[in-house]
Design a protein around this motif. Structure first.
Motif, PDB file in Angstrom:
ATOM      1  N   ASN A  17       0.824  -1.208   0.000  1.00 44.08           N
ATOM      2  CA  ASN A  17       0.000   0.000   0.000  1.00 44.08           C
ATOM      3  C   ASN A  17       0.857   1.256   0.000  1.00 44.08           C
ATOM      4  OD1 ASN A  17      -2.569  -1.173  -0.161  1.00 44.08           O
ATOM      5  ND2 ASN A  17      -2.666  -1.499   2.036  1.00 44.08           N
ATOM      6  N   SER A  18       1.989   1.202   0.670  1.00 46.09           N
ATOM      7  CA  SER A  18       2.905   2.345   0.675  1.00 46.09           C
ATOM      8  C   SER A  18       3.512   2.554  -0.717  1.00 46.09           C
ATOM      9  CB  SER A  18       4.003   2.120   1.708  1.00 46.09           C
ATOM     10  OG  SER A  18       4.941   3.159   1.667  1.00 46.09           O
ATOM     11  N   ILE A  19       3.921   1.467  -1.350  1.00 45.16           N
ATOM     12  CA  ILE A  19       4.516   1.550  -2.687  1.00 45.16           C
ATOM     13  C   ILE A  19       3.482   2.042  -3.701  1.00 45.16           C
ATOM     14  CG2 ILE A  19       5.425   0.142  -4.606  1.00 45.16           C
ATOM     15  CD1 ILE A  19       6.793  -1.597  -2.381  1.00 45.16           C
ATOM     16  N   LYS A  20       2.245   1.606  -3.543  1.00 43.78           N
ATOM     17  CA  LYS A  20       1.190   1.938  -4.501  1.00 43.78           C
ATOM     18  C   LYS A  20       0.333   3.117  -4.032  1.00 43.78           C
ATOM     19  CE  LYS A  20       0.765  -0.789  -7.610  1.00 43.78           C
ATOM     20  NZ  LYS A  20       1.363  -0.691  -8.935  1.00 43.78           N
ATOM     21  N   TYR A  27      -5.190  -2.107  -0.580  1.00 45.08           N
ATOM     22  CA  TYR A  27      -5.387  -3.544  -0.456  1.00 45.08           C
ATOM     23  C   TYR A  27      -5.498  -3.962   1.005  1.00 45.08           C
ATOM     24  CZ  TYR A  27      -3.856  -3.427  -5.290  1.00 45.08           C
ATOM     25  OH  TYR A  27      -3.751  -3.143  -6.625  1.00 45.08           O
ATOM     26  N   ASP A  28      -6.259  -5.030   1.241  1.00 50.01           N
ATOM     27  CA  ASP A  28      -6.290  -5.647   2.559  1.00 50.01           C
ATOM     28  C   ASP A  28      -5.565  -6.993   2.425  1.00 50.01           C
ATOM     29  OD1 ASP A  28      -8.371  -7.995   2.393  1.00 50.01           O
ATOM     30  OD2 ASP A  28      -9.317  -6.282   1.392  1.00 50.01           O
ATOM     31  N   SER A  44       9.952  -4.457 -11.254  1.00 49.40           N
ATOM     32  CA  SER A  44      11.078  -5.074 -10.555  1.00 49.40           C
ATOM     33  C   SER A  44      11.643  -4.115  -9.507  1.00 49.40           C
ATOM     34  CB  SER A  44      12.168  -5.515 -11.534  1.00 49.40           C
ATOM     35  OG  SER A  44      12.615  -4.433 -12.306  1.00 49.40           O
ATOM     36  N   LEU A  45      11.600  -2.830  -9.778  1.00 55.10           N
ATOM     37  CA  LEU A  45      12.044  -1.838  -8.794  1.00 55.10           C
ATOM     38  C   LEU A  45      11.105  -1.805  -7.583  1.00 55.10           C
ATOM     39  CD1 LEU A  45      14.159   0.288  -8.139  1.00 55.10           C
ATOM     40  CD2 LEU A  45      12.770   1.955  -9.367  1.00 55.10           C
ATOM     41  N   ASP A  46       9.802  -1.924  -7.839  1.00 57.99           N
ATOM     42  CA  ASP A  46       8.828  -2.006  -6.741  1.00 57.99           C
ATOM     43  C   ASP A  46       9.101  -3.228  -5.874  1.00 57.99           C
ATOM     44  OD1 ASP A  46       7.408   0.267  -7.639  1.00 57.99           O
ATOM     45  OD2 ASP A  46       5.978  -0.947  -8.788  1.00 57.99           O
TER      46      ASP A  46
END
Length: 88
Positions: A17-20, A27-28, A44-46
């Protein structure tokens, strides 16, 4: 301490959730578990950021090879195994 797949999945969920965070969806853990890298549109970086953050949070080295079809539950299970090995 994170001892179960569900606890690790909750941590993965927080990190994803932080990345997105720029997206309008959050998301849960139960939904996230069945989603793949491709379905989450993680680059791949994510994934590198995710693994590095998890390693730091859990104080372990995570040896994970992933593909577009890798489900987040598989990531969680790999981490649980790594944690069990660390605690032996």
């Amino acid at each position: 301490m994170f001892n179960s797949s569900s606890e690790v999945m909750a941590l993965i969920c927080t990190e994803v959730n932080s990345i997105k965070k720029h997206e309008s969806v959050e998301y849960d853990p139960s939904t996230l578990a069945s989603l793949t890298v491709e379905e989450l549109d993680l680059t791949s970086l994510d994934m590198l950021e995710l693994i590095m953050n998890l390693e730091e949070s859990l104080d372990i080295d995570i040896d994970l090879e992933f593909s577009a079809n890798t489900a987040m539950v598989d990531v969680a299970n790999t981490i649980v195994k790594s944690l069990a090995t660390k605690n032996v």
